[in-house]
Structures are given as structure tokens and as C-alpha cells.
Design an enzyme around this catalytic site. Sequence first.
Site, PDB file in Angstrom:
ATOM      1  CD  GLU A 100     -14.415  -4.930 -27.597  1.00 25.09           C
ATOM      2  OE1 GLU A 100     -13.855  -4.715 -26.518  1.00 25.09           O
ATOM      3  OE2 GLU A 100     -15.618  -5.232 -27.696  1.00 25.09           O
ATOM      4  NE  ARG A 138     -14.200  -0.160 -20.157  1.00 26.22           N
ATOM      5  CZ  ARG A 138     -13.017   0.443 -20.308  1.00 26.22           C
ATOM      6  NH1 ARG A 138     -12.784   1.586 -19.697  1.00 26.22           N
ATOM      7  NH2 ARG A 138     -12.087  -0.110 -21.054  1.00 26.22           N
ATOM      8  CG  HIS A 169      -2.191  -0.815   0.886  1.00 26.34           C
ATOM      9  ND1 HIS A 169      -2.955  -1.399   1.845  1.00 26.34           N
ATOM     10  CD2 HIS A 169      -2.763  -1.109  -0.294  1.00 26.34           C
ATOM     11  CE1 HIS A 169      -3.973  -2.015   1.262  1.00 26.34           C
ATOM     12  NE2 HIS A 169      -3.868  -1.869  -0.038  1.00 26.34           N
ATOM     13  CG  ASP A 173     -11.757  -7.577 -25.028  1.00 22.82           C
ATOM     14  OD1 ASP A 173     -11.285  -8.518 -24.362  1.00 22.82           O
ATOM     15  OD2 ASP A 173     -12.669  -6.847 -24.622  1.00 22.82           O
ATOM     16  NE  ARG A 186      -9.198  -7.006 -20.859  1.00 23.36           N
ATOM     17  CZ  ARG A 186     -10.157  -6.156 -21.201  1.00 23.36           C
ATOM     18  NH1 ARG A 186     -10.988  -6.444 -22.187  1.00 23.36           N
ATOM     19  NH2 ARG A 186     -10.291  -5.018 -20.582  1.00 23.36           N
ATOM     20  CB  CYS A 218     -12.398   3.536 -26.722  1.00 24.27           C
ATOM     21  SG  CYS A 218     -13.169   1.969 -27.116  1.00 24.27           S
TER      22      CYS A 218
HETATM   23  C1  PEP Z   1     -11.179  -2.914 -25.013  1.00 25.99           C
HETATM   24  O1  PEP Z   1     -11.376  -4.134 -25.076  1.00 25.99           O
HETATM   25  O2  PEP Z   1     -10.158  -2.365 -25.454  1.00 25.99           O
HETATM   26  C2  PEP Z   1     -12.206  -2.044 -24.419  1.00 25.99           C
HETATM   27  C3  PEP Z   1     -12.104  -0.735 -24.471  1.00 25.99           C
HETATM   28  O3  PEP Z   1     -13.218  -2.674 -23.765  1.00 25.99           O
HETATM   29  P1  PEP Z   1     -13.068  -3.247 -22.265  1.00 25.99           P
HETATM   30  O4  PEP Z   1     -11.682  -2.921 -21.818  1.00 25.99           O
HETATM   31  O5  PEP Z   1     -14.131  -2.591 -21.488  1.00 25.99           O
HETATM   32  O6  PEP Z   1     -13.287  -4.713 -22.494  1.00 25.99           O
HETATM   33 MG    MG Z   2     -13.374  -4.918 -24.629  1.00 29.61          MG
END
Ligand code: PEP
Ligand code: MG
Length: 845
Positions: free
Chosen positions: A706, A576, A469, A730, A740, A777
Site C-alpha cells: 500500500e 477487514r 435518497h 492506499d 483518498r 484487494c
Molecule cells: C486498500 O488500501 O486498497 C485496501 C484494500 O485497504 P483499505 O481500503 O481497507 O484501506
Molecule cells: Mg488500505
Amino acid sequence: MPGVRTLDQGSAGASPADLESGEFLILQAPMDGWAAPLSEVPDPVFSDKMMGDGVAIDPTGSVLSAPCDGEIILIHEALHALTLRAANGAEILIHVGLDTVALDGQGFTAHVHKGQHVRAGNRLLSFDLEILAQSARSLITPIVIANGERFSIVRRKQNAGMMQGEELMVLRPLQRAAARAEIGYSEIRREFIVPMAHGLHARPAARLAGLAKDFIAEIAIVAGDKRANARSPVALMGLGLGKGAAAIVLARGADAEKAAAALVALIESGMGESEDIAPVAIVAAPARQGVLTGVRAAPGLGLGIAARLSRPAIIVEEAGQGRERETQSLDAALAMVRLKLGAMRGNATQAAILSAHLSFLDDPELAAHAGAKIVEGKSAGYAWRDAIQAQISVLQGLTGPRFGERAADLLDLEYQVLNALVGSGAAPAAQLPPDTILLAEDVLPSQLAGLDVSRLAGIALAQGGPTSHAAILAASMNIPALVACGPAVLEIADGTALLLDADDGSLVIDPPVALQEAARQRIAQMRTRRAQAQAGAQALCQTRDGLRIEVAANLGAVEDVGPALAAGAEGCGLLRTEFLFLNRQQPPDEAEQTEIYRAIAQGLNGRPLVVRTLDIGGDKPAPYLPFPAEENPALGLRGVRVSLWRPELLAAQLRAILRGIPAAQCRIMVPMIASLSELRAVRRVLDDARTALGIADPVPLGIMVETPAAAMTADILAAEADFFSIGTNDLTQYALAMDRGHAGLAGQFDALHPAVLRLIAATAEGAARHGRHVAVCGGLASDPVAAPILIGLGVRGLSGPASRIADIKAAVRDVTLEDCKRLASKALGATSAAAVRALARNPGE
Ligand code: PEP
Ligand code: MG
């Protein structure tokens, strides 16, 4: 028993089961005024119930009276807050007004003293309403049960006018309620796998225990032969559950089904854990002469003077002076630390850590251990230290560094409570010299929070871990920090010149003058760049040669809008919406969604709002959707596939979006598209919703790219999708076939891999055939190294977290389209992500 009254059969609101269960404590309104829900108190310490559950009163009178018989166990020296302990052990904290501590007693008169026994209705404090009204943030007075883990509020009055002496709340001891509640119920079992990258460490454990307290069922978490009370954060940490560990929630009682589902859903949501811990090099670099090496805990470069931070040892007597006296001392010390932590402010990271510490103070296992030691005749200090040390040895016996690191949090609480017991509140190292590079064995989060940050140039610790922390706090305060530098760091004399390069993992002792000068220039350049980026954050963004690039923010809630606009966002590039749907028992209905979308749209004040339809499934389960068990959830029912599986949810969401957001501002985006048929199916539902609502204006419907399938068929999709936004998180996962969230693969998971860049290029080419706008994004959008490459590939919009917006804009303004195209074409031919990064850092080579 004084102060404990039996609720008679005629009392409204108490069920027969309640009435049977014996003694209740009735709390009277301690003042005249308006009783409001705690959620309306404009201070998260109270509205989020960090100090406990209860009711708030907006006073109309100027006298505070005792809500029940009891003993005053704490009066704050500023006289604005006190705690009363009833005969059944309930501790009632009353905090008159907000930020009234700053009045330092002015306007308050105390009529009682610590240790005094009072009767219900006795005058405790008077206050001058006029002085308070002029100086305090608010007069609203929270009345909360500070040891709420032991009591449940079975009835409370709120949203009503109150006269002092009227019934305000009714409490019931919780163990008794829970014990009764489980009789006659069968046990519910729910299995789960821990998804958090750092396992069930302090903050997730505290959140889980907080959630468990909302239910009356007996709840335990069981892993192998270990079992933990789900209401005890330290017991949960003691299970030593790391990422991927399997465990079971066992619940028994009236609401066991709901409790188990809610706990599992919270665990499986991942609790947003991966984001606040910066990726770190785990292995310290080899040492050079005059240079110590460590592990980066917070990035940056610091040049300054060594100063050591040490903590005075606190000696405690072993023998106590009687059970009652020691219990009171410990309770008072705990209440004092609770108040201190509750009054501390900070950014979101600091708040999460403080709230975890607050929950440790209320931990039933620690309380039981300390209580047992006091009964054995030990002093309060000895008992508390013993309870903490017992938990620390459990944690240190666990495998993996993370749980050992969490021992530092417990040590911190040991220190703070002992400090309160011995009555020394000395703030450590408040008088640091300017440009201090702080050297310490380890540093406790409370010590760090108490330091004058403006004097800190860096931190180097002999011990500690990169995810402790203290490390997370250092990063959130932008202080470069190294951990695990070894004992040699403590041999450096105070006043020695030091250069700390966290990115390089090095601490240079007595750096040569030339090196110091170069470091000074680099630090000055970094500051100037940062200041320039901040200064330009509000202007629209374009490249040096005038190509417009929209820089927007990713949002998850209405609270994110203000900070995003303050940071310079030109709109929202990704809302989101799934955050509205997770961690709850029922999906939000159409009306609730409409209000949220409307609030976000209004907050953005006409700026574009890209709303993503529900992206649940896979790693984001929702308890009310019975997802079939899946071998491989990342490749299963998620994103648009869930929306088409449950079209009634999609239809309600689309109607809410159309109702809440004006057509001119609204863009709807569908996640995880792999085929044109999915987009067409969503468009049909959207057209029906528009017809039903009589909306004639077209509303753009775009897709997230994605999947490699969407990227490779972008030209086909672009014929019908109104815009594209690339989700590089993704897209990288599916292109590289790498989870991921896999900690072990994190070093190779890089969206600048040429394979991902070629998919982005294919997307942009496909989009261009139909004149469609392409944005990014995913996380790559906020990597300033990547911005020129993305622009060169044809991307015209970037959306990321608010904190990155100024830097993204600065990176875009530095380049021309021609530079970007040249760099992008080289990047497409590179052999690895590392090679692309090298190219981006030295585009001329
Ligand atoms: C992504 O997959 O890059 C994305 C923006 O969606 P999330 O991270 O919410 O899956
Ligand atoms: Mg995504």
C-alpha cells in the site's frame, strides 16, 4: 395516576437514585411465555430496535392482556399489532408474531377497540396458536416502547419464563432522568472534524441520534453559534455540517465521558458513507436539440414511454378540535407510519434510508414543535406540517446542495403522516405502464419504494440531487436515473417515447427509430452480458487460454460470508478485521475474536481466508486507544504501526486468528508495510503465538502493498513475505499524494494512473523473483476495465465486493494472457489514467 405505580424501596435492581427520581411505570407481562432479548427476534426491524427498545415474549398462551392501564391508540386492521398509551405518555407497541400481518386477521379476535381505556390485565386480543404456528414466520412477540426517546427502561426481565401479570419492564420518563443525571457533573468537550463526504446528512444524523439515546447524559453538538440536541436527527442536520466542518460534542452527566467518546468515534469512523453514493458528474452536459440533459443519479440505459408521477395535495384544517383529540390523532398517525415503515423490506441501502425516516418520526424537536402548535389550538395535520416546514426552511437556508436535498426526506414524512391522518393510504402510481420512464418534479423515497420496479425503465426528475435518497434508492434498484433535468421534463406528454442514457446525462425525446433500435440492442447486450456473468459466477475463474485467476471477496463481518459465496467468491481475499474493533468502548477480547474468526472460517467451508491484522489509526480511530494528536494522520500512526505500538493487541489478535481458523485455510496479512523490519517484528509475535498454542504447521504471513516504499522494495520484502496483496486505494493515495476521501480530488483519484501501474509492475517483478503470489484487494480489483491490465502486469488474484464478483470473472474469461500483456505494456507507457481507460476500452487500437 392510573397505570403509573411507584416502585417501592424493596424492588430489586432499582438504585437509590432511581427510587428517588419519582414515578415509574411497571409493565406486566401481557402473555404467558418465555421472555427473550429483542436481539433474538429474527427480524432486524425489532432486533435492531428500529421500532423501539423492549423485550420479546415467545408465547405459550393464546391471550394478550394489557401490560398497564392505558388507552388503545392503535389496532392494526390485521389485528396482529396494537399500541397502548399509558397515562404518563409511554406508548407500548405489541406485535404478535412475525409476518402475521399476512394472515389478515385470520386467527385473531380483538376484545378492545381503538380509543378504549383499559386496565392492566384486561384482555386485548386472543389468537389461535395453531393457525399462527402454521402460517407465521415466528410467534415471538416484541413488546417495545415506541416513543423510547422519552423513557428509559430501568429494569427488564429476559431469558426467563413469565406468567401473564408478572413484572416485565420498569420505565422511567427520560427527561427527568437526564435532568437529574447532569446535576453535579462537569461538562465534557470533544472536538471533531466531519469526515463524511456529504457531511452530517440524514443517515449519519439518524445514526448519531440513535447512539446518543443509549446514554443518559445531556448531549449537544455545537458548531459556531448553533447548538443541536444530539438526540434529534433534524436538529443535527440543521447544523449544516459539511465535510471538513469543525464542531464540538458537549456532554454532561454520569456517562458523559463515554457518550462523548462514542459519538466522536462514530463520526470519525466516517460511518461507511462514501461507498453507497455512486460517483457522479455534477455538471449537466450542454443540451442538444430534442434532448434534455440531466445529472446522472444511477447508471444505465432505459428506453420506454413517458409517464408522469404526481402527488395529490393534502389540505389540512388549521383549527384543531381540542388538545387531547389532536394529540391522539397525531400520535396514532405517527404510530401508523412507524408500523408501515417498519414493515417495509429492502436491500441494505433501502433499510438505512427507512431507518433514518423512522428516527425522524421519533424526533424530539419535531414532536415538541408539533405539540406546541396543538397547544395553541391547531389541528394535528397543521401542527405536523408546520413542524416539518420549519425544519425544511432551516435546511434550505444552509449552504451546499446536500442539506437542501435532505428536505425531500422531511417532505416525504410530512406527506406520509398527513396521509395517515386523512386516512388515505393510496399507493402512488401502482399502475404504471410497462417500460415506464417516470417523469416527476421530484420523487419521494416512499413513493419510489411503493412503485412496481419491474415496470420502470428509467427515472428523470426536474429537480433532485445526485445524492438524494431517491437517487440512491434508484441506484440500489438498478434503475437508470437522471436528476436536475429542469422544468422542461414536466412538459413531455404522457406516452411519448423516451431514451434515457444516464451515463451520457441525456434524455432523448421521441428518438428516431434507428436510435431506438440501437438502444434496444445495447440494452439486450447488457442484459445478456449480465445474465452470462451471473450464470458463470460459481465456476472457478481462468482466462480464455487457461491461466487461473482466483477471484475472492472482501469481507468485514460474518454476515458477509453467505452473500459472498452466493455471488461466486472462491474465498476471502481480505478480511477487514478493524470492523470488529471500531464503534465500541473496549476492543473485543481474544475469546470474542476467536469465535468471530471461527464462524467466518466455517462459513467459508475450507476456502482460503486472508485475514488482515488490525488496520486502525489514520481515518479509522478507536476510542479506547489514545492516539496522540497528529498533524497528518494518513502519514502517522496507522496499520502495522499501531500493532507494533500496542503489541499486546497484535499478540491477542494473532492468537485468536490461530485458534479460530484452521492452519490450512488461514493466511495472515499485515497492512501498511513500509519496511522489512516491520514484517520481521510481526513474524516474531506470530512465532511466539504459534509456540504458545503448540501449532507446528506453518501459517503464511504476507503483506499488503500500500506504500510506494513496499512496491519499490518488493524484491527485498518478497524474500520473507509469503504473499503480496496490493491495496490500490492506499497505494494510489500515497503515489499521487491525494487524500483518498477528498471530494474535490475524486475526479483525479484514479488507480489506473500510470504511476500506480508502474508500482504494481514493480511489485509483481519483485514477487516473481521469489515465486510469490500477487493479488489485488483494493478497489481497482473490481473495476472490470482494469482486470486485463492487472493480469498482464503479473497479478494472479483479484478480491472485491461480492456484488462485483460475477463481472470480474466475466472480464477475466474474455481475455488471453497475451492480450493482457500487450495491453499492460501499452498502459505503462500511457500519459494519464484517462489514456489508460481509453486503451482498455479499445485494446486493439
Ligand atoms: C486498500 O488500501 O486498497 C485496501 C484494500 O485497504 P483499505 O481500503 O481497507 O484501506
Ligand atoms: Mg488500505
